[in-house]
Design an enzyme around this catalytic site. Sequence first.
Site, PDB file in Angstrom:
ATOM      1  N   ASP A 253     -39.071 102.183  -0.695  1.00  0.00           N
ATOM      2  CA  ASP A 253     -38.283 102.489   0.503  1.00  0.00           C
ATOM      3  C   ASP A 253     -37.022 101.639   0.608  1.00  0.00           C
ATOM      4  O   ASP A 253     -36.570 101.323   1.702  1.00  0.00           O
ATOM      5  CB  ASP A 253     -39.140 102.307   1.781  1.00  0.00           C
ATOM      6  CG  ASP A 253     -40.487 102.995   1.650  1.00  0.00           C
ATOM      7  OD1 ASP A 253     -40.498 104.178   1.305  1.00  0.00           O
ATOM      8  OD2 ASP A 253     -41.528 102.339   1.874  1.00  0.00           O
TER       9      ASP A 253
ATOM     10  N   LYS B 107     -33.174 104.047  -2.174  1.00  0.00           N
ATOM     11  CA  LYS B 107     -32.700 104.570  -3.469  1.00  0.00           C
ATOM     12  C   LYS B 107     -31.992 105.901  -3.258  1.00  0.00           C
ATOM     13  O   LYS B 107     -31.001 106.193  -3.906  1.00  0.00           O
ATOM     14  CB  LYS B 107     -33.894 104.784  -4.417  1.00  0.00           C
ATOM     15  CG  LYS B 107     -34.620 103.502  -4.784  1.00  0.00           C
ATOM     16  CD  LYS B 107     -35.782 103.759  -5.719  1.00  0.00           C
ATOM     17  CE  LYS B 107     -37.015 104.358  -5.063  1.00  0.00           C
ATOM     18  NZ  LYS B 107     -37.752 103.485  -4.158  1.00  0.00           N
TER      19      LYS B 107
ATOM     20  N   GLY C 274     -40.745 109.749  -1.017  1.00  0.00           N
ATOM     21  CA  GLY C 274     -40.145 110.603   0.006  1.00  0.00           C
ATOM     22  C   GLY C 274     -38.851 110.031   0.516  1.00  0.00           C
ATOM     23  O   GLY C 274     -38.757 108.841   0.772  1.00  0.00           O
ATOM     24  N   HIS C 275     -37.842 110.863   0.593  1.00  0.00           N
ATOM     25  CA  HIS C 275     -36.646 110.463   1.320  1.00  0.00           C
ATOM     26  C   HIS C 275     -35.983 111.700   1.908  1.00  0.00           C
ATOM     27  O   HIS C 275     -36.185 112.812   1.446  1.00  0.00           O
ATOM     28  CB  HIS C 275     -35.703 109.624   0.464  1.00  0.00           C
ATOM     29  CG  HIS C 275     -35.202 110.320  -0.752  1.00  0.00           C
ATOM     30  ND1 HIS C 275     -35.809 110.191  -1.970  1.00  0.00           N
ATOM     31  CD2 HIS C 275     -34.150 111.130  -0.929  1.00  0.00           C
ATOM     32  CE1 HIS C 275     -35.158 110.912  -2.846  1.00  0.00           C
ATOM     33  NE2 HIS C 275     -34.147 111.495  -2.251  1.00  0.00           N
TER      34      HIS C 275
ATOM     35  N   GLN D 225     -41.158 105.019  -5.924  1.00  0.00           N
ATOM     36  CA  GLN D 225     -41.846 103.769  -5.581  1.00  0.00           C
ATOM     37  C   GLN D 225     -40.968 102.598  -6.071  1.00  0.00           C
ATOM     38  O   GLN D 225     -39.764 102.738  -6.054  1.00  0.00           O
ATOM     39  CB  GLN D 225     -43.267 103.691  -6.146  1.00  0.00           C
ATOM     40  CG  GLN D 225     -44.235 104.682  -5.521  1.00  0.00           C
ATOM     41  CD  GLN D 225     -44.105 106.071  -6.121  1.00  0.00           C
ATOM     42  OE1 GLN D 225     -44.114 106.229  -7.323  1.00  0.00           O
ATOM     43  NE2 GLN D 225     -43.983 107.066  -5.285  1.00  0.00           N
TER      44      GLN D 225
HETATM   45  P1  IMP Z   1     -50.381 105.753  -3.788  1.00  0.00           P
HETATM   46  O1  IMP Z   1     -49.162 105.789  -4.631  1.00  0.00           O
HETATM   47  O2  IMP Z   1     -50.447 106.865  -2.777  1.00  0.00           O
HETATM   48  O3  IMP Z   1     -51.638 105.659  -4.607  1.00  0.00           O
HETATM   49  O4  IMP Z   1     -50.350 104.400  -2.910  1.00  0.00           O
HETATM   50  C1  IMP Z   1     -50.460 103.129  -3.498  1.00  0.00           C
HETATM   51  C2  IMP Z   1     -49.551 102.128  -2.801  1.00  0.00           C
HETATM   52  O5  IMP Z   1     -48.195 102.459  -3.059  1.00  0.00           O
HETATM   53  C3  IMP Z   1     -49.690 102.108  -1.279  1.00  0.00           C
HETATM   54  O6  IMP Z   1     -49.465 100.775  -0.831  1.00  0.00           O
HETATM   55  C4  IMP Z   1     -48.564 103.001  -0.815  1.00  0.00           C
HETATM   56  O7  IMP Z   1     -48.154 102.709   0.501  1.00  0.00           O
HETATM   57  C5  IMP Z   1     -47.503 102.622  -1.823  1.00  0.00           C
HETATM   58  N1  IMP Z   1     -46.508 103.688  -2.034  1.00  0.00           N
HETATM   59  C6  IMP Z   1     -46.660 104.822  -2.740  1.00  0.00           C
HETATM   60  N2  IMP Z   1     -45.539 105.545  -2.737  1.00  0.00           N
HETATM   61  C7  IMP Z   1     -44.643 104.846  -2.024  1.00  0.00           C
HETATM   62  C8  IMP Z   1     -43.260 105.073  -1.692  1.00  0.00           C
HETATM   63  O8  IMP Z   1     -42.626 106.055  -2.082  1.00  0.00           O
HETATM   64  N3  IMP Z   1     -42.677 104.093  -0.936  1.00  0.00           N
HETATM   65  C9  IMP Z   1     -43.349 102.975  -0.543  1.00  0.00           C
HETATM   66  N4  IMP Z   1     -44.606 102.733  -0.849  1.00  0.00           N
HETATM   67  C10 IMP Z   1     -45.258 103.662  -1.580  1.00  0.00           C
END
Ligand code: IMP
Length: 413
Positions: free
Chosen positions: A12, A15, A39-40, A217
């Site tokens: 977040d 980007k 997501g954005h 991420q």
């Molecule tokens: P997962 O990717 O859904 O398995 O989540 C694993 C960890 O990554 C968690 O702490 C989520 O909040 C974090 N996470 C996954 N995708 C994002 C993102 O796009 N932005 C911020 N954190 C993310």
Amino acid sequence: MADLIVGLQWGDEGKGKIVDLVAKNYDIVIRSQGGHNAGHTVVLDGKKYALHLLPSGVLNPNAINVIGNGVVVYPKQLIKEINGFDRDIKSKLLISDKAHMILDHHILVDQAREILRGKNAIGTTGRGIGPAYADKIARVGVRMGELRDIDRLMDKLAHYYEMNKGYFEYLGINTPDMNELRKELEFYRDELIGNITDTTKYLWDNIDKNMLLEGAQATLLDIDHGTYPYVTSSNTIASGALTGSGLPPKALEKVIGIAKAYTTRVGNGPFPTEDLGSDGDKIRKQGHEFGTTTGRPRRCGWFDVVAAKYAITLNGCDEVAIMKLDVLDGFDKVKVCIAYEKDGEKIDYFPSDLEGVKPVYVELDGWDGSEGVTDFDKLPENAKKYIEFLEEKIGCHIKYVSTGPDRNSTIIR
Ligand code: IMP
């Protein structure tokens, strides 16, 4: 040749704004890892869209968008995103036949496992990302290319559900009705088959074009180099973008690292510079720090030089963008973490285990009025000092400074 945009913190970082700023310069925009956990929000022709799976090249009508082999694709979400646009997206979209598919049961498993983890929950986005990657590594996953032969895919899935029967029962999950599943897969095939191809070959054939790899991420969520187990399930760093696209390392020309002027994290796990007091609340409020994908309030705290240097080295950054500087407007003092204390010792590197780590801060004078500034010299004096201080400490050129959500509220140095 390809440039890469990568998050240096826990995601977040903004980007999307930098991608939006530079995407028009690229012929091909590539997603190489993650899925609809990313997501954005983008604004196109005055209308707002939330992008989760589609690469940001959709903002440029001429760019080709590639969903690479390293992405996990939830076809239902992808189809929804494509159909949500007034403009034709499909004619410029390629999906790797090697990309793994997220099916509904992955999402149910993700959510059930989080509940079972109780206080040790990772705080996933609940989108099935981890279970889909786990199946990929266990060599029982299904790939987008398998939509070409639904009969064969159904046989494979029947065997998969049989093998996992006990596990699903334990988690309290029903295996799908096979007739319904077939209809669902046929729908995916009918909608997407024209876009599914060998994207690795496509990228090699177009290696002379200007490509942008769009990271999802961020570095500290990397499955190997992040704060395991509180991470996502893919390699989010620069080398992961190569694996996830099939581009050779030498195709990578420039790496742009993105960090906020402070730090946020969603989900659980260590966060040395988290501020649980009023400053953290103020950052959350001023920065509208609530997740795009899940709406969760983000944990907020100060800029962490130790983590940023680690991320810059892992990714081989050529330049850095500092986002949301204006969110720090109105603080008397701002803190920057320049080292950690671990087991009574001062350290200046990011350890493999952050357990027991405490931040060592320096305090700088705050400022007001950086919002919307587009010229570095016009920034408030203390804001300039802040950026120069970060630049010196992280050892990488800060090329962009963002001073507001608008595309124009950007300083290019
Ligand atoms: P997962 O990717 O859904 O398995 O989540 C694993 C960890 O990554 C968690 O702490 C989520 O909040 C974090 N996470 C996954 N995708 C994002 C993102 O796009 N932005 C911020 N954190 C993310």
